[in-house]
Design an enzyme around this catalytic site. Structure first.
Site, short mmCIF file in Angstrom:
data_model
loop_
_atom_site.label_atom_id
_atom_site.label_comp_id
_atom_site.label_asym_id
_atom_site.label_seq_id
_atom_site.Cartn_x
_atom_site.Cartn_y
_atom_site.Cartn_z
N ASP A 189 -13.50 0.05 -7.65
CA ASP A 189 -12.13 -0.33 -7.35
C ASP A 189 -11.29 0.78 -7.00
O ASP A 189 -11.30 1.83 -7.61
CB ASP A 189 -11.70 -0.98 -8.87
CG ASP A 189 -12.18 -2.00 -9.58
OD1 ASP A 189 -13.34 -2.50 -9.03
OD2 ASP A 189 -11.56 -2.79 -10.04
N LYS A 231 -7.97 -10.11 -7.96
CA LYS A 231 -8.23 -9.57 -9.25
C LYS A 231 -6.96 -9.33 -9.68
O LYS A 231 -6.02 -8.15 -9.21
CB LYS A 231 -9.01 -8.21 -9.29
CG LYS A 231 -9.12 -7.71 -10.58
CD LYS A 231 -10.11 -6.48 -10.79
CE LYS A 231 -10.10 -5.85 -12.23
NZ LYS A 231 -11.22 -4.68 -12.41
N LYS A 245 -6.75 -6.11 -5.57
CA LYS A 245 -6.44 -6.01 -6.82
C LYS A 245 -5.23 -5.67 -7.14
O LYS A 245 -4.39 -4.75 -6.42
CB LYS A 245 -7.37 -4.96 -7.54
CG LYS A 245 -7.09 -4.84 -8.99
CD LYS A 245 -8.15 -3.76 -9.62
CE LYS A 245 -7.75 -3.13 -10.83
NZ LYS A 245 -8.88 -2.35 -11.41
#
Length: 214
Positions: free
Chosen positions: A88, A181, A152
């Site tokens: 991430d 996400k 995300k």
């Protein structure tokens, strides 16, 4: 079941070895999708999860995104070597806010390639709390076009985490072209389920046990 899409997260600065091992134990008990840790814990977590299907995930350029592309690339490669399955990355928020689109495209191109050349999944954290609605739309397009696996919302270290509006706007832009996400500030099953209903396919939270036992 929510547990199967939760990245069970421990990213606080003072997390000890015992804290991280406790999160691993919780992930095994509740069968969360992954355990999300800072890079220094990746090797240990990977070993602890070796006999399970639970993924090892980590953050790159965290939490500000302001390190160089070279530094992020090296951090990614180290994490991959240590056993990370998912990465991430925090993109360069300041460069994006400066409208330096070429820098952002270059950063994403390099980092997405590193991940995919190693058969790893990459999520790009855009930090929605720091973006205007127009910036959020532009960010969604850039990440969608980069070839990343997920966009995300948040690090969890800004002024707020994911919101209903964030997910609505992102989903409207990206459709089914990239996964979403939602992370940061997700502390209840009700909120998590609403985010999923609106288009999130992964939830990042440190309140995982509370959410699945409610």
């Amino acid at each position: 079941m929510l547990n199967k899409i939760i990245d069970h997260t421990i990213l606080k600065a003072d997390a000890s070895k015992d804290d991280v091992l406790n999160v691993v134990a919780e992930a095994k008990k509740y069968e969360f999708y992954s355990v999300m840790v800072n890079p220094c814990w990746v090797s240990m977590v990977h070993q602890e999860l070796a006999d399970t299907e639970i993924k090892t995930a980590t953050v790159i350029g965290f939490p500000l995104g302001a390190t160089t592309i070279t530094a992020k690339k090296a951090e990614m490669q180290t994490a991959i070597n240590d056993g990370a399955d998912e990465l991430d990355i925090v993109w360069n928020i300041g460069k994006f806010k400066s409208k330096d689109v070429e820098y952002i495209k270059k950063e994403l191109d390099i980092l997405v390639n590193v991940a995919h050349e190693n058969d790893k999944l990459i999520k790009v954290i855009i930090e929605t709390a720091l973006l205007t609605e127009d910036e959020l739309k532009k960010a969604s397009i850039l990440v969608m076009n980069s070839g990343a696996d997920f966009i995300k919302t948040s690090t969890g270290f800004a002024t707020r985490g994911a919101t209903i509006d964030d997910i609505k706007i992102i989903k409207e832009i990206v459709g089914d072209n990239i996964a979403i996400k939602a992370s940061g500030g997700i502390h209840s099953a009700e909120f998590a389920n609403e985010l999923v209903r609106l288009g999130a396919t992964r939830i990042g939270t440190s309140s995982s046990v509370k959410i699945v036992t409610q």
